[in-house]
Design a protein around this motif. Structure first.
Motif, PDB file in Angstrom:
ATOM      1  N   GLU A 178       1.777   2.735 -17.882  1.00 60.25           N
ATOM      2  CA  GLU A 178       3.125   3.416 -17.973  1.00 60.25           C
ATOM      3  C   GLU A 178       3.007   4.655 -17.194  1.00 60.25           C
ATOM      4  OE1 GLU A 178       6.421   3.516 -19.759  1.00 60.25           O
ATOM      5  OE2 GLU A 178       5.119   2.102 -20.740  1.00 60.25           O
ATOM      6  N   VAL A 179       3.873   4.592 -15.881  1.00 58.93           N
ATOM      7  CA  VAL A 179       3.922   5.583 -15.045  1.00 58.93           C
ATOM      8  C   VAL A 179       4.967   6.772 -15.614  1.00 58.93           C
ATOM      9  CG1 VAL A 179       4.373   6.512 -12.690  1.00 58.93           C
ATOM     10  CG2 VAL A 179       3.243   4.099 -13.281  1.00 58.93           C
ATOM     11  N   ASP A 180       6.126   6.052 -16.189  1.00 55.87           N
ATOM     12  CA  ASP A 180       7.023   7.051 -16.990  1.00 55.87           C
ATOM     13  C   ASP A 180       7.685   8.032 -15.807  1.00 55.87           C
ATOM     14  OD1 ASP A 180       8.626   7.604 -19.037  1.00 55.87           O
ATOM     15  OD2 ASP A 180       7.352   8.769 -20.170  1.00 55.87           O
ATOM     16  N   GLY A 181       8.030   7.811 -14.965  1.00 54.04           N
ATOM     17  CA  GLY A 181       8.661   8.780 -13.826  1.00 54.04           C
ATOM     18  C   GLY A 181       7.607   9.574 -13.086  1.00 54.04           C
ATOM     19  N   SER A 182       6.480   9.692 -13.342  1.00 54.37           N
ATOM     20  CA  SER A 182       5.355  10.594 -12.804  1.00 54.37           C
ATOM     21  C   SER A 182       4.964  10.462 -11.256  1.00 54.37           C
ATOM     22  CB  SER A 182       4.152  10.498 -13.644  1.00 54.37           C
ATOM     23  OG  SER A 182       3.297   9.407 -13.781  1.00 54.37           O
ATOM     24  N   ILE A 183       5.572   9.197 -10.690  1.00 51.96           N
ATOM     25  CA  ILE A 183       5.451   9.106  -9.285  1.00 51.96           C
ATOM     26  C   ILE A 183       7.158   8.652  -9.073  1.00 51.96           C
ATOM     27  CG2 ILE A 183       4.887   7.501  -7.547  1.00 51.96           C
ATOM     28  CD1 ILE A 183       2.414   6.649  -9.069  1.00 51.96           C
ATOM     29  N   VAL A 184       7.572   9.276  -7.775  1.00 46.12           N
ATOM     30  CA  VAL A 184       8.821   9.173  -7.407  1.00 46.12           C
ATOM     31  C   VAL A 184       8.627   9.147  -5.682  1.00 46.12           C
ATOM     32  CG1 VAL A 184      11.088  10.475  -6.904  1.00 46.12           C
ATOM     33  CG2 VAL A 184       9.844  11.018  -9.161  1.00 46.12           C
ATOM     34  N   ILE A 185       9.425   7.845  -5.511  1.00 47.83           N
ATOM     35  CA  ILE A 185       9.366   7.728  -3.876  1.00 47.83           C
ATOM     36  C   ILE A 185      10.587   8.039  -3.553  1.00 47.83           C
ATOM     37  CG2 ILE A 185       8.974   5.821  -2.281  1.00 47.83           C
ATOM     38  CD1 ILE A 185       6.652   6.788  -4.190  1.00 47.83           C
ATOM     39  N   PRO A 186      10.909   8.952  -2.413  1.00 44.55           N
ATOM     40  CA  PRO A 186      11.922   9.374  -1.702  1.00 44.55           C
ATOM     41  C   PRO A 186      12.490   8.382  -0.531  1.00 44.55           C
ATOM     42  CG  PRO A 186      10.404  10.782  -1.016  1.00 44.55           C
ATOM     43  CD  PRO A 186       9.670  10.038  -2.117  1.00 44.55           C
ATOM     44  N   PRO A 187      13.601   8.717  -0.021  1.00 45.39           N
ATOM     45  CA  PRO A 187      14.008   7.867   1.026  1.00 45.39           C
ATOM     46  C   PRO A 187      12.940   8.137   2.025  1.00 45.39           C
ATOM     47  CG  PRO A 187      15.884   8.819   0.128  1.00 45.39           C
ATOM     48  CD  PRO A 187      14.784   9.362  -0.370  1.00 45.39           C
ATOM     49  N   GLY A 188      12.469   7.004   3.096  1.00 42.25           N
ATOM     50  CA  GLY A 188      11.714   7.107   3.971  1.00 42.25           C
ATOM     51  C   GLY A 188      10.322   6.864   3.550  1.00 42.25           C
ATOM     52  N   PHE A 189       9.888   6.391   2.376  1.00 43.44           N
ATOM     53  CA  PHE A 189       8.519   6.216   1.991  1.00 43.44           C
ATOM     54  C   PHE A 189       8.662   4.938   1.310  1.00 43.44           C
ATOM     55  CE2 PHE A 189       8.713  10.740   2.858  1.00 43.44           C
ATOM     56  CZ  PHE A 189       7.484  11.168   3.421  1.00 43.44           C
ATOM     57  N   ILE A 190       7.131   4.499   1.337  1.00 42.71           N
ATOM     58  CA  ILE A 190       6.728   3.132   0.577  1.00 42.71           C
ATOM     59  C   ILE A 190       5.820   3.489  -0.650  1.00 42.71           C
ATOM     60  CG2 ILE A 190       7.308   1.586   2.404  1.00 42.71           C
ATOM     61  CD1 ILE A 190       4.465   1.475   3.190  1.00 42.71           C
ATOM     62  N   LEU A 191       5.625   2.648  -1.454  1.00 43.32           N
ATOM     63  CA  LEU A 191       4.720   2.664  -2.565  1.00 43.32           C
ATOM     64  C   LEU A 191       4.101   1.243  -2.537  1.00 43.32           C
ATOM     65  CD1 LEU A 191       3.263   4.196  -5.030  1.00 43.32           C
ATOM     66  CD2 LEU A 191       4.906   2.863  -6.307  1.00 43.32           C
ATOM     67  N   THR A 192       2.700   1.200  -2.491  1.00 41.04           N
ATOM     68  CA  THR A 192       1.922  -0.011  -2.485  1.00 41.04           C
ATOM     69  C   THR A 192       1.039   0.031  -3.647  1.00 41.04           C
ATOM     70  OG1 THR A 192       2.303  -0.259   0.207  1.00 41.04           O
ATOM     71  CG2 THR A 192       0.304  -1.445  -1.061  1.00 41.04           C
ATOM     72  N   LEU A 193       0.813  -1.358  -4.361  1.00 40.82           N
ATOM     73  CA  LEU A 193      -0.130  -1.653  -5.058  1.00 40.82           C
ATOM     74  C   LEU A 193      -1.263  -1.972  -4.466  1.00 40.82           C
ATOM     75  CD1 LEU A 193       1.139  -2.786  -8.626  1.00 40.82           C
ATOM     76  CD2 LEU A 193       0.190  -0.910  -8.433  1.00 40.82           C
ATOM     77  N   ALA A 194      -2.552  -1.557  -4.528  1.00 39.77           N
ATOM     78  CA  ALA A 194      -3.571  -1.676  -3.642  1.00 39.77           C
ATOM     79  C   ALA A 194      -4.906  -2.178  -4.613  1.00 39.77           C
ATOM     80  CB  ALA A 194      -3.675  -0.781  -2.516  1.00 39.77           C
ATOM     81  N   PRO A 195      -5.840  -3.087  -4.257  1.00 42.88           N
ATOM     82  CA  PRO A 195      -7.259  -3.466  -5.048  1.00 42.88           C
ATOM     83  C   PRO A 195      -8.020  -2.502  -4.332  1.00 42.88           C
ATOM     84  CG  PRO A 195      -6.701  -4.896  -3.307  1.00 42.88           C
ATOM     85  CD  PRO A 195      -5.547  -4.143  -3.230  1.00 42.88           C
ATOM     86  N   PRO A 196      -9.009  -2.142  -5.294  1.00 42.18           N
ATOM     87  CA  PRO A 196     -10.282  -1.579  -4.917  1.00 42.18           C
ATOM     88  C   PRO A 196     -11.379  -2.336  -3.677  1.00 42.18           C
ATOM     89  CG  PRO A 196     -10.629  -2.556  -6.889  1.00 42.18           C
ATOM     90  CD  PRO A 196      -9.359  -2.800  -6.688  1.00 42.18           C
ATOM     91  N   ALA A 197     -11.335  -3.797  -3.774  1.00 49.86           N
ATOM     92  CA  ALA A 197     -11.857  -4.478  -2.999  1.00 49.86           C
ATOM     93  C   ALA A 197     -11.513  -5.762  -3.081  1.00 49.86           C
ATOM     94  CB  ALA A 197     -13.458  -4.622  -3.441  1.00 49.86           C
ATOM     95  N   THR A 198     -11.942  -6.514  -2.203  1.00 47.96           N
ATOM     96  CA  THR A 198     -11.302  -7.933  -1.860  1.00 47.96           C
ATOM     97  C   THR A 198     -11.606  -9.083  -3.099  1.00 47.96           C
ATOM     98  OG1 THR A 198     -11.515  -7.724   0.479  1.00 47.96           O
ATOM     99  CG2 THR A 198     -11.113 -10.039  -0.288  1.00 47.96           C
TER     100      THR A 198
END
Length: 217
Positions: A178-198
Motif C-alpha cells: 500500500e504505497v498510498d501516494g508516497s511515491i510520485v512520478i513526474p513527467p520525464g521519469f519512470i518507475l520500475t518494479l525490480a527483484p533482488p536477484a534472478t
C-alpha cells in the motif's frame, strides 16, 4: 454546524454545491464517516489506472535485478512521458509469485529518467473506471528499455521474498504494498518494479495502480 438542517441517510451532491446539510444517524447523532473506498473518488473521476504484466507472469531475468542497469530489460516499468501534464501518484502495487525459485531479498521501486528511452511500449495502463479516457502512461514488461539510463532504488517493496521453490504450501505468494501516494512520478521519469536477484526460473505477475494528477500550470 448546529444551525444546518439535519438529514438522516446519504445526501447526494453534485460538484460545485455546498454541503448545506448535516447528516445524522437514526439516533440523531452527527455522522462523520468514510462512505466509500478510499480510492473511489479518484476512480469515479476516471483518473486511476493499472499497469500490469501478463496475467501468466513474466520470467525474472538477470537484467531485471534492482537497480536495473542502463538499457536493461525490466519486469515491469511505468513511464510518465515528458509533457504529459500529470504526475503519477502511486496508490499500490502487487506481486504474485507463480513458479520457480525466487532470489533472496526484497523487491524494490527503482526510478530513472524516461526521455531517452527509445523502446516501443508493450504494455498498456488500463482505466479502472470503464469508459474513461486512455492513460498518458507508457508501459514496458519483460523488454529492454533501449537507450535507457541506469536506475536508482527509491524504496523497497514491503515484501521479503523466500529463497525456496514455490509450491502449493508456499506462504506469501501474493502480496500487496500500500504505497498510498508516497511515491510520485513526474513527467520525464519512470518507475520500475525490480527483484533482488534472478533466482531460478522465477515467474512473477506484477501490477502498479496509480492516479493521474494534473500538475499546476
Amino acid at each position: 454546524m448546529d444551525d444546518l438542517p439535519q438529514i438522516v441517510g446519504p445526501i447526494p451532491q453534485g460538484d460545485g454545491r455546498g454541503a448545506g446539510q448535516q447528516r445524522t444517524d437514526r439516533t440523531n447523532a452527527a455522522v462523520s464517516t468514510q462512505g466509500h473506498g478510499k480510492y473511489a473518488e479518484q476512480t469515479s473521476r476516471g483518473t486511476v489506472y493499472c499497469l500490469a504484466t501478463a496475467n501468466t507472469g513474466a520470467t525474472v531475468a538477470a537484467g531485471h535485478v534492482a537497480p536495473p542497469a542502463a538499457a536493461a530489460a525490466t519486469t515491469l516499468t511505468l513511464s510518465n512521458p515528458v509533457g504529459s501534464g500529470v504526475d503519477f501518484e502511486i496508490l499500490y502495487a502487487t506481486l504474485s509469485h507463480l513458479t520457480g525459485t525466487p532470489g533472496t531479498g526484497a523487491w524494490a521501486y527503482c526510478v530513472s529518467p524516461s526521455s531517452v528511452i527509445s523502446a516501443t511500449p508493450n504494455a498498456t495502463a488500463q482505466p479502472q473506471k470503464v469508459g474513461s479516457a486512455a492513460s498518458k502512461a507508457l508501459g514496458y514488461t519483460a523488454t529492454a528499455l533501449t537507450a535507457g539510463l541506469v536506475h536508482t532504488t527509491a524504496r523497497l517493496f514491503a515484501n521479503s521474498v523466500f529463497a525456496a521453490a514455490i509450491d502449493a504450501a508456499t506462504q506469501n505468494k501474493n502480496v500487496l504494498d500500500e504505497v498510498d501516494g508516497s511515491i510520485v512520478i513526474p513527467p520525464g521519469f519512470i518507475l520500475t518494479l525490480a527483484p533482488p536477484a534472478t533466482g531460478t526460473s522465477h515467474v512473477v505477475a506484477a501490477q502498479i495502480v496509480f492516479a493521474e494528477v494534473v500538475r499546476p500550470s
